[in-house]
Design an enzyme around this catalytic site. Structure first.
Site, PDB file in Angstrom:
ATOM      1  N   ALA A  67      -1.894  -1.762   1.290  1.00 24.32           N
ATOM      2  CA  ALA A  67      -1.721  -1.362   2.660  1.00 24.32           C
ATOM      3  C   ALA A  67      -2.746  -0.252   3.215  1.00 24.32           C
ATOM      4  O   ALA A  67      -3.317   0.395   2.431  1.00 24.32           O
ATOM      5  CB  ALA A  67      -0.266  -0.561   2.456  1.00 24.32           C
ATOM      6  N   GLY A 110      -0.547  -3.882  -1.403  1.00 21.58           N
ATOM      7  CA  GLY A 110       0.030  -4.780  -0.568  1.00 21.58           C
ATOM      8  C   GLY A 110      -0.928  -6.030  -0.404  1.00 21.58           C
ATOM      9  O   GLY A 110      -0.022  -6.963  -0.027  1.00 21.58           O
ATOM     10  N   GLU A 113       0.513  -8.359  -2.742  1.00 26.90           N
ATOM     11  CA  GLU A 113       1.891  -8.518  -2.532  1.00 26.90           C
ATOM     12  C   GLU A 113       1.617  -9.726  -1.594  1.00 26.90           C
ATOM     13  O   GLU A 113       2.500 -10.427  -1.576  1.00 26.90           O
ATOM     14  CB  GLU A 113       2.635  -7.399  -2.202  1.00 26.90           C
ATOM     15  CG  GLU A 113       3.043  -6.395  -3.046  1.00 26.90           C
ATOM     16  CD  GLU A 113       3.568  -5.100  -2.671  1.00 26.90           C
ATOM     17  OE1 GLU A 113       2.855  -4.363  -1.864  1.00 26.90           O
ATOM     18  OE2 GLU A 113       4.568  -4.752  -3.099  1.00 26.90           O
ATOM     19  N   GLU A 133      -0.601   1.191  -6.676  1.00 23.61           N
ATOM     20  CA  GLU A 133       0.074   2.303  -5.959  1.00 23.61           C
ATOM     21  C   GLU A 133       0.462   3.601  -6.691  1.00 23.61           C
ATOM     22  O   GLU A 133       0.599   4.502  -6.302  1.00 23.61           O
ATOM     23  CB  GLU A 133       1.448   1.507  -5.274  1.00 23.61           C
ATOM     24  CG  GLU A 133       1.059   0.532  -4.227  1.00 23.61           C
ATOM     25  CD  GLU A 133       0.745  -0.832  -4.904  1.00 23.61           C
ATOM     26  OE1 GLU A 133       0.500  -1.054  -6.016  1.00 23.61           O
ATOM     27  OE2 GLU A 133       1.334  -1.970  -3.995  1.00 23.61           O
TER      28      GLU A 133
HETATM   29  C1  COO Z   1     -11.219   0.828  -2.343  1.00 27.53           C
HETATM   30  C2  COO Z   1     -11.734  -0.589  -2.992  1.00 27.53           C
HETATM   31  C3  COO Z   1     -12.067  -0.390  -4.381  1.00 27.53           C
HETATM   32  C4  COO Z   1     -12.883  -0.920  -2.298  1.00 27.53           C
HETATM   33  O1  COO Z   1     -14.032   0.071  -2.733  1.00 27.53           O
HETATM   34  P1  COO Z   1     -15.451   0.093  -2.057  1.00 27.53           P
HETATM   35  O2  COO Z   1     -16.240   0.882  -2.480  1.00 27.53           O
HETATM   36  O3  COO Z   1     -15.886  -1.524  -1.737  1.00 27.53           O
HETATM   37  O4  COO Z   1     -15.030   0.611  -0.594  1.00 27.53           O
HETATM   38  P2  COO Z   1     -14.741   2.083  -0.037  1.00 27.53           P
HETATM   39  O5  COO Z   1     -13.914   2.591  -1.220  1.00 27.53           O
HETATM   40  O6  COO Z   1     -16.069   2.851   0.238  1.00 27.53           O
HETATM   41  O7  COO Z   1     -13.980   1.803   1.151  1.00 27.53           O
HETATM   42  C5  COO Z   1     -14.680   1.237   2.289  1.00 27.53           C
HETATM   43  C6  COO Z   1     -13.717   1.725   3.799  1.00 27.53           C
HETATM   44  O8  COO Z   1     -12.706   1.103   3.331  1.00 27.53           O
HETATM   45  C7  COO Z   1     -13.448   3.182   3.528  1.00 27.53           C
HETATM   46  O9  COO Z   1     -13.350   3.654   4.884  1.00 27.53           O
HETATM   47  P3  COO Z   1     -14.245   4.835   5.267  1.00 27.53           P
HETATM   48  O10 COO Z   1     -14.040   6.077   4.390  1.00 27.53           O
HETATM   49  O11 COO Z   1     -13.906   5.006   6.751  1.00 27.53           O
HETATM   50  O12 COO Z   1     -15.796   4.325   5.247  1.00 27.53           O
HETATM   51  C8  COO Z   1     -12.277   3.211   3.010  1.00 27.53           C
HETATM   52  O13 COO Z   1     -11.391   4.293   3.279  1.00 27.53           O
HETATM   53  C9  COO Z   1     -11.410   2.056   3.374  1.00 27.53           C
HETATM   54  N1  COO Z   1     -10.356   1.491   2.589  1.00 27.53           N
HETATM   55  C10 COO Z   1     -10.326   0.784   1.410  1.00 27.53           C
HETATM   56  N2  COO Z   1      -9.094   0.730   1.106  1.00 27.53           N
HETATM   57  C11 COO Z   1      -8.163   1.094   2.063  1.00 27.53           C
HETATM   58  C12 COO Z   1      -8.886   1.729   3.081  1.00 27.53           C
HETATM   59  N3  COO Z   1      -8.545   2.464   4.119  1.00 27.53           N
HETATM   60  C13 COO Z   1      -7.152   2.121   4.177  1.00 27.53           C
HETATM   61  N4  COO Z   1      -6.332   1.810   3.183  1.00 27.53           N
HETATM   62  C14 COO Z   1      -6.862   1.061   2.208  1.00 27.53           C
HETATM   63  N5  COO Z   1      -6.083   0.573   1.262  1.00 27.53           N
HETATM   64  O14 COO Z   1     -11.865   1.632  -2.253  1.00 27.53           O
HETATM   65  C15 COO Z   1      -9.758   1.169  -2.831  1.00 27.53           C
HETATM   66  O15 COO Z   1      -9.732   1.507  -4.007  1.00 27.53           O
HETATM   67  N6  COO Z   1      -8.866   1.095  -1.887  1.00 27.53           N
HETATM   68  C16 COO Z   1      -7.583   1.458  -2.253  1.00 27.53           C
HETATM   69  C17 COO Z   1      -6.956   0.427  -3.070  1.00 27.53           C
HETATM   70  C18 COO Z   1      -5.484   0.782  -3.216  1.00 27.53           C
HETATM   71  O16 COO Z   1      -5.091   2.076  -3.765  1.00 27.53           O
HETATM   72  N7  COO Z   1      -4.649   0.022  -2.734  1.00 27.53           N
HETATM   73  C19 COO Z   1      -3.177   0.163  -2.660  1.00 27.53           C
HETATM   74  C20 COO Z   1      -2.708   1.077  -1.589  1.00 27.53           C
HETATM   75  S1  COO Z   1      -1.084   1.349  -1.321  1.00 27.53           S
HETATM   76  C21 COO Z   1      -0.221  -0.057  -1.048  1.00 27.53           C
HETATM   77  O17 COO Z   1      -1.018  -1.059  -0.968  1.00 27.53           O
HETATM   78  C22 COO Z   1       1.119  -0.381  -0.995  1.00 27.53           C
HETATM   79  C23 COO Z   1       1.689   0.757  -0.716  1.00 27.53           C
HETATM   80  C24 COO Z   1       3.261   0.714  -0.447  1.00 27.53           C
HETATM   81  C25 COO Z   1     -10.660  -1.727  -2.529  1.00 27.53           C
END
Ligand code: COO
Length: 259
Positions: A67, A110, A113, A133
């Site tokens: 998400a 998500g 999911e 999450e």
């Molecule tokens: C992510 C990843 C491990 C990918 O890592 P990377 O090193 O390839 O990419 P970055 O972390 O540098 O992210 C790139 C870019 O995408 C960055 O934006 P900027 O800072 O503006 O450059 C990140 O903020 C953005 N990004 C990545 N994932 C997300 C996001 N923006 C918004 N939302 C999300 N999810 O780094 C990583 O770990 N992502 C989060 C994984 C996570 O925790 N997912 C669960 C979210 S909660 C959910 O799904 C359900 C809730 C009910 C993938």
């Protein structure tokens, strides 16, 4: 022609429509607008007889990172309650035609999911699956706690959801989460080939087979067997059944029309 900004929707080919998540700058994070566009695209695909299977993919490097955390951060409980995401997820859940997910790279939260809403997951060896999450102090909110345990069993589901750890494609295959693993550069090609094979089958038989299989999540065995029986009997009235049997007897390839 519907205009999309968060997804790319290809023209159907050989009965298969490819829909790609298109938010590379956010690793295909699922914002509400993206889910709304996916909902709309699937609604059109459901009514289009030229589309028998939908193939869903991310990019070559990431399926979806979950998400949209930034969007979620701006929503409190009332905001989440008012959000349209649950309706979009329901629409994806009830898409009546075969839905195949081609997964490369991260498939998290998500994003996982969403992949589990698909009927079949084809993964590249580079795929990484997880429900992280818990790292945000929350839990999956689009069916992850329910579908993951049904896919892989309690122990691995608990491990992934409680620890936030990821698993790779081969472990996902052995756990039953995915159906096939391919070389990353072949994932979409292989998933598309599978989709085209399925698209050559009877559309009504496909729809009823999907419905019967998914009903197993919802009902006791006796009720599921009853649904299967009624679907089997219904298909006996279809032209496609007659075409399938005739083609076999005449040693030719059937041409199913969905009638
Ligand atoms: C992510 C990843 C491990 C990918 O890592 P990377 O090193 O390839 O990419 P970055 O972390 O540098 O992210 C790139 C870019 O995408 C960055 O934006 P900027 O800072 O503006 O450059 C990140 O903020 C953005 N990004 C990545 N994932 C997300 C996001 N923006 C918004 N939302 C999300 N999810 O780094 C990583 O770990 N992502 C989060 C994984 C996570 O925790 N997912 C669960 C979210 S909660 C959910 O799904 C359900 C809730 C009910 C993938």
């Amino acid at each position: 022609m519907t205009a999309y900004s968060e997804i790319l929707v290809d023209t159907p080919q050989n009965g298969v429509q490819l829909i790609r998540l298109n938010r590379p700058q956010a690793r295909n994070a699922l914002c509400t607008a993206l889910l709304g566009e996916l909902d709309a695209a699937l609604a059109l695909a459901a009514e289009n007889d030229d589309i028998r299977v939908v193939l869903l993919s991310g990019s070559e490097k990431v399926f979806a990172a979950g998400a949209d955390i930034k969007e979620m951060a701006a929503l409190d409980a009332v905001g989440l309650w008012k959000d349209r995401r649950p309706q979009h997820w329901q629409a994806i859940r009830h898409f009546p035609k075969p839905l195949i997910a081609a997964v490369n790279g991260y498939c998290l939260g998500g994003g996982m999911e969403l992949a589990m809403h698909a009927d079949i997951i084809v993964a590249g060896t580079d795929a990484r699956f997880g429900q992280p999450e818990i790292n945000l102090g929350i839990i999956p909110g689009a069916g992850g706690t329910q579908r993951l345990v049904r896919a892989v069993g309690k122990s691995l589901a608990m491990k992934l959801i409680l620890s936030g750890q990821f698993i790779g494609a081969e472990e996902a295959l052995s756990a039953g989460l995915v159906a096939e693993v391919t070389q990353p550069e072949l994932t979409l090609k292989r998933a598309n080939a599978l989709a085209e094979t399925i698209a050559g089958k009877s559309p009504i038989a496909l729809r009823l087979a999907k419905e019967a299989i998914l009903s197993s999540f919802e009902s006791p065995l006796s009720q599921g067997l009853e649904l299967e029986r009624k679907a089997f009997l219904f298909l006996a009235a279809s032209q496609d059944r007659q075409e399938g049997i005739n083609a076999f007897l005449e040693k030719r390839t059937p041409k199913f029309t969905g009638q």
